[in-house]
Scaffold this motif. Structure first.
Motif, PDB file in Angstrom:
ATOM      1  N   ILE A  55      -3.398  77.630   0.710  1.00 47.06           N
ATOM      2  CA  ILE A  55      -3.073  78.654   1.702  1.00 47.06           C
ATOM      3  C   ILE A  55      -4.266  79.589   1.826  1.00 47.06           C
ATOM      4  O   ILE A  55      -4.613  80.298   0.884  1.00 47.06           O
ATOM      5  CB  ILE A  55      -1.816  79.463   1.295  1.00 47.06           C
ATOM      6  N   GLY A  56      -4.924  79.582   2.969  1.00 45.75           N
ATOM      7  CA  GLY A  56      -6.084  80.432   3.178  1.00 45.75           C
ATOM      8  C   GLY A  56      -5.685  81.882   3.375  1.00 45.75           C
ATOM      9  O   GLY A  56      -4.711  82.185   4.070  1.00 45.75           O
ATOM     10  N   VAL A  57      -6.467  82.784   2.769  1.00 44.73           N
ATOM     11  CA  VAL A  57      -6.250  84.223   2.921  1.00 44.73           C
ATOM     12  C   VAL A  57      -7.605  84.896   3.143  1.00 44.73           C
ATOM     13  O   VAL A  57      -8.633  84.241   3.194  1.00 44.73           O
ATOM     14  CB  VAL A  57      -5.525  84.829   1.691  1.00 44.73           C
ATOM     15  N   ALA A  58      -7.585  86.218   3.275  1.00 46.18           N
ATOM     16  CA  ALA A  58      -8.782  86.929   3.712  1.00 46.18           C
ATOM     17  C   ALA A  58      -9.874  87.021   2.656  1.00 46.18           C
ATOM     18  O   ALA A  58     -11.060  87.096   2.997  1.00 46.18           O
ATOM     19  CB  ALA A  58      -8.407  88.339   4.187  1.00 46.18           C
ATOM     20  N   ASN A  59      -9.512  87.023   1.378  1.00 46.00           N
ATOM     21  CA  ASN A  59     -10.511  87.176   0.316  1.00 46.00           C
ATOM     22  C   ASN A  59      -9.881  86.826  -1.030  1.00 46.00           C
ATOM     23  O   ASN A  59      -8.675  86.597  -1.120  1.00 46.00           O
ATOM     24  CB  ASN A  59     -11.085  88.604   0.299  1.00 46.00           C
ATOM     25  N   GLY A  60     -10.718  86.817  -2.055  1.00 42.12           N
ATOM     26  CA  GLY A  60     -10.242  86.430  -3.376  1.00 42.12           C
ATOM     27  C   GLY A  60      -9.270  87.410  -3.995  1.00 42.12           C
ATOM     28  O   GLY A  60      -8.333  87.003  -4.702  1.00 42.12           O
ATOM     29  N   LEU A  61      -9.472  88.705  -3.771  1.00 44.33           N
ATOM     30  CA  LEU A  61      -8.536  89.698  -4.310  1.00 44.33           C
ATOM     31  C   LEU A  61      -7.161  89.527  -3.684  1.00 44.33           C
ATOM     32  O   LEU A  61      -6.136  89.580  -4.376  1.00 44.33           O
ATOM     33  CB  LEU A  61      -9.068  91.112  -4.058  1.00 44.33           C
ATOM     34  N   ALA A  88     -11.533  92.704 -10.313  1.00 46.38           N
ATOM     35  CA  ALA A  88     -10.574  92.236  -9.310  1.00 46.38           C
ATOM     36  C   ALA A  88      -9.344  91.614  -9.954  1.00 46.38           C
ATOM     37  O   ALA A  88      -8.231  91.725  -9.422  1.00 46.38           O
ATOM     38  CB  ALA A  88     -11.239  91.235  -8.366  1.00 46.38           C
ATOM     39  N   THR A  89      -9.523  90.959 -11.095  1.00 41.30           N
ATOM     40  CA  THR A  89      -8.382  90.351 -11.792  1.00 41.30           C
ATOM     41  C   THR A  89      -7.349  91.415 -12.139  1.00 41.30           C
ATOM     42  O   THR A  89      -6.142  91.208 -11.977  1.00 41.30           O
ATOM     43  CB  THR A  89      -8.848  89.639 -13.070  1.00 41.30           C
ATOM     44  N   TRP A  90      -7.819  92.539 -12.615  1.00 41.40           N
ATOM     45  CA  TRP A  90      -6.929  93.647 -12.966  1.00 41.40           C
ATOM     46  C   TRP A  90      -6.384  94.333 -11.705  1.00 41.40           C
ATOM     47  O   TRP A  90      -5.212  94.697 -11.651  1.00 41.40           O
ATOM     48  CB  TRP A  90      -7.673  94.675 -13.813  1.00 41.40           C
ATOM     49  N   TRP A 180      -8.459  81.597  -5.403  1.00 38.88           N
ATOM     50  CA  TRP A 180      -9.870  81.286  -5.169  1.00 38.88           C
ATOM     51  C   TRP A 180     -10.515  82.336  -4.276  1.00 38.88           C
ATOM     52  O   TRP A 180      -9.872  82.881  -3.381  1.00 38.88           O
ATOM     53  CB  TRP A 180      -9.998  79.931  -4.473  1.00 38.88           C
ATOM     54  N   SER A 181     -11.797  82.561  -4.513  1.00 44.83           N
ATOM     55  CA  SER A 181     -12.614  83.397  -3.633  1.00 44.83           C
ATOM     56  C   SER A 181     -13.690  82.532  -3.001  1.00 44.83           C
ATOM     57  O   SER A 181     -14.253  81.644  -3.653  1.00 44.83           O
ATOM     58  CB  SER A 181     -13.274  84.531  -4.432  1.00 44.83           C
ATOM     59  N   PHE A 182     -13.984  82.803  -1.726  1.00 47.24           N
ATOM     60  CA  PHE A 182     -15.090  82.137  -1.044  1.00 47.24           C
ATOM     61  C   PHE A 182     -16.178  83.133  -0.654  1.00 47.24           C
ATOM     62  O   PHE A 182     -16.868  82.960   0.348  1.00 47.24           O
ATOM     63  CB  PHE A 182     -14.569  81.402   0.197  1.00 47.24           C
ATOM     64  N   TYR A 183     -16.301  84.186  -1.451  1.00 49.81           N
ATOM     65  CA  TYR A 183     -17.402  85.151  -1.283  1.00 49.81           C
ATOM     66  C   TYR A 183     -18.717  84.372  -1.187  1.00 49.81           C
ATOM     67  O   TYR A 183     -18.869  83.332  -1.836  1.00 49.81           O
ATOM     68  CB  TYR A 183     -17.398  86.088  -2.494  1.00 49.81           C
ATOM     69  N   ASN A 187     -19.726  79.177  -5.699  1.00 56.30           N
ATOM     70  CA  ASN A 187     -20.140  77.770  -5.579  1.00 56.30           C
ATOM     71  C   ASN A 187     -19.726  77.187  -4.238  1.00 56.30           C
ATOM     72  O   ASN A 187     -20.461  76.406  -3.643  1.00 56.30           O
ATOM     73  CB  ASN A 187     -19.537  76.941  -6.714  1.00 56.30           C
ATOM     74  N   LEU A 188     -18.536  77.540  -3.777  1.00 60.97           N
ATOM     75  CA  LEU A 188     -18.108  77.239  -2.417  1.00 60.97           C
ATOM     76  C   LEU A 188     -17.982  78.575  -1.701  1.00 60.97           C
ATOM     77  O   LEU A 188     -16.962  79.254  -1.810  1.00 60.97           O
ATOM     78  CB  LEU A 188     -16.782  76.478  -2.402  1.00 60.97           C
ATOM     79  N   GLY A 189     -19.036  78.947  -0.991  1.00 58.29           N
ATOM     80  CA  GLY A 189     -19.095  80.271  -0.388  1.00 58.29           C
ATOM     81  C   GLY A 189     -19.079  80.215   1.129  1.00 58.29           C
ATOM     82  O   GLY A 189     -19.726  79.361   1.738  1.00 58.29           O
ATOM     83  N   ALA A 190     -18.343  81.140   1.722  1.00 56.79           N
ATOM     84  CA  ALA A 190     -18.315  81.278   3.174  1.00 56.79           C
ATOM     85  C   ALA A 190     -19.511  82.121   3.619  1.00 56.79           C
ATOM     86  O   ALA A 190     -20.388  82.452   2.824  1.00 56.79           O
ATOM     87  CB  ALA A 190     -16.999  81.922   3.604  1.00 56.79           C
ATOM     88  N   MET A 191     -19.542  82.470   4.879  1.00 58.60           N
ATOM     89  CA  MET A 191     -20.584  83.353   5.405  1.00 58.60           C
ATOM     90  C   MET A 191     -19.956  84.711   5.690  1.00 58.60           C
ATOM     91  O   MET A 191     -20.164  85.340   6.730  1.00 58.60           O
ATOM     92  CB  MET A 191     -21.219  82.729   6.642  1.00 58.60           C
ATOM     93  N   GLY A 192     -19.189  85.153   4.738  1.00 61.73           N
ATOM     94  CA  GLY A 192     -18.413  86.379   4.795  1.00 61.73           C
ATOM     95  C   GLY A 192     -17.310  86.245   3.765  1.00 61.73           C
ATOM     96  O   GLY A 192     -17.376  85.376   2.898  1.00 61.73           O
ATOM     97  N   ASP A 193     -16.295  87.070   3.850  1.00 64.91           N
ATOM     98  CA  ASP A 193     -15.200  86.995   2.880  1.00 64.91           C
ATOM     99  C   ASP A 193     -14.226  85.876   3.236  1.00 64.91           C
ATOM    100  O   ASP A 193     -14.089  85.485   4.401  1.00 64.91           O
ATOM    101  CB  ASP A 193     -14.446  88.323   2.822  1.00 64.91           C
ATOM    102  N   GLY A 194     -13.539  85.409   2.230  1.00 65.74           N
ATOM    103  CA  GLY A 194     -12.502  84.402   2.407  1.00 65.74           C
ATOM    104  C   GLY A 194     -11.876  84.099   1.062  1.00 65.74           C
ATOM    105  O   GLY A 194     -12.475  84.355   0.010  1.00 65.74           O
ATOM    106  N   GLY A 195     -10.681  83.564   1.077  1.00 63.07           N
ATOM    107  CA  GLY A 195      -9.997  83.206  -0.167  1.00 63.07           C
ATOM    108  C   GLY A 195      -8.897  82.202   0.107  1.00 63.07           C
ATOM    109  O   GLY A 195      -8.605  81.863   1.253  1.00 63.07           O
ATOM    110  N   ALA A 196      -8.287  81.709  -0.962  1.00 66.94           N
ATOM    111  CA  ALA A 196      -7.180  80.758  -0.840  1.00 66.94           C
ATOM    112  C   ALA A 196      -6.396  80.722  -2.135  1.00 66.94           C
ATOM    113  O   ALA A 196      -6.881  81.143  -3.194  1.00 66.94           O
ATOM    114  CB  ALA A 196      -7.691  79.357  -0.496  1.00 66.94           C
TER     115      ALA A 196
END
Length: 371
Positions: A55-61, A88-90, A180-183, A187-196
């Motif tokens: 499920i894709g979301v806006a960022n890792g947090l 961010a985990t906390w 997941w974060s795609f900052y 290792n798998l990074g977007a060109m902006g923020d992203g998460g799943a």
């Protein structure tokens, strides 16, 4: 900077034609929120992670926060977290109104120590939240056994571990869910923020899909108080391109890590330890030395970029003063914050650059003096 800590432009240049085409495809589609590009990435990423749902979301947090919400974590609850992690985990726990309860790491791997978790469990504990820190899997089997024994959920923080394997299986569905974060620097990074979030639990997947979209699955019909946290289709398109190259790029990181392991053996630095059951992806290459300041300064003088992950542990941050955790309550997290140093590593760093780093730091003193 002769050797940057991480070259974020190089991945784009390597895949420029594919990435430009993917972005153009989205721009020409007229579909700029959700849609087929996000659906396709979710299916591809779930398959890659050997999970039933992504499920894709806006960022890792948000991935962490919404996964905890989907597990019914709220005010009065406690979530067991590592003492040695990015804040961010906390923060995700705090965003739910719950309390993070820190547990120290295994010194050799920097990941949460399963042997210390059970003592931290109380009647208020709801979730155990291990982090696969620096790209190295946490030891999941004993964590899952403890969770089953006490009827707890397990949410994994995989923000730094895309493609890593635990006992031969890719991270993605060992616990109840993985955030997941795609900052861009991942290792798998977007060109902006992203998460799943990946999971095998259809109920968790469904709840996150509703929560990320204002608490709604049908437009203007809101089942719960939700959030606006959706993966952008342009980022999804970029991630689809990069996902096809992730294993190759992780292989390049592994080759550099092996070069460091071989070249820095006997240097006095504390080098990463990889358990037999782990296949890390080397998001970061962490060494430890009580002589960190001088080492970092000498590398900077030579034009070599380094970073510290992380200089202040969460329990010593001003954001968590209300917990009343004294600095010495978590001595290992505090010492690691004083000694760890991240050497440059990335899929576009040439091997000769790694040798340059080795040559410069090998002659410096790194041993910890006993008091």
């Amino acid at each position: 900077m002769l050797i940057p800590f991480l070259d974020l432009k190089a991945p784009y240049l390597e895949l420029k034609e594919e990435i430009d085409g993917a972005i153009s495809r989205v721009l020409n589609s007229g579909w700029y929120i959700g849609g087929p590009e996000v659906d396709a990435f979710e299916a591809e990423f779930a398959a890659y992670c050997q999970a039933n749902h992504a499920i894709g979301v806006a960022n890792g947090l948000d991935a962490l926060h919404l996964a905890l919400q989907a597990m019914d974590v709220g005010p009065g609850d406690e979530v067991i977290v590592p003492s040695n992690t990015y804040i961010a985990t906390w923060l995700a726990v705090s965003q739910c109104g719950a309390t993070p309860v820190p547990v120290e790491p295994v010194e050799a791997t920097y990941n949460i120590d399963p042997d210390l978790i059970e003592a931290a469990i109380t009647p208020r504990t709801k979730v155990i939240l291990p982090v696969h820190l620096y790209g190295q899997p946490a030891d999941m089997d004993p964590i899952l056994a403890i969770a089953r024994k006490h009827g707890l959920r397990v949410l994994e923080d995989g923000a730094q571990a895309h493609g890593a394997r635990y006992k031969g299986q890719r991270l993605g569905a060992h616990g109840d869910a993985v955030a997941w974060s795609f900052y861009p620097g991942k290792n798998l990074g977007a060109m902006g923020d992203g998460g799943a979030v990946t999971t095998n639990d259809p109920d968790i997947a469904d709840r996150i899909r509703v929560l990320r979209n204002y608490g709604s699955r049908v437009k203007y019909v809101n089942e719960v108080k939700g959030f606006n946290s959706r993966l952008d289709p342009i980022q999804a398109a970029v991630l689809r391109v990069k996902l096809q190259h992730l294993d190759e790029w992780n292989g390049r990181r592994t080759a550099l890590a092996q070069q460091y392991l071989d070249g820095l053996a006997g240097s006095g630095l504390v080098l990463p330890h990889v358990p037999q059951w782990a296949e890390p992806v080397w998001h970061l290459y962490i060494v430890a030395t009580p002589n960190r300041g001088a080492t970092q300064e000498r590398l900077a003088e030579a034009g070599i970029g380094t970073l510290i992950h992380y200089p202040i542990p969460p329990h010593m941050q001003a954001a968590y003063t209300e917990l009343g955790l004294q600095p010495d309550l978590l001595p290992l997290a505090r010492r690691l914050a004083q000694e760890v140093l991240s050497l440059p590593i990335g899929p576009h760093m040439p091997m000769p650059a790694g040798q340059t780093v080795i040559n410069i730091i090998s002659g410096l003193p790194h041993e910890r003096k006993e008091v």
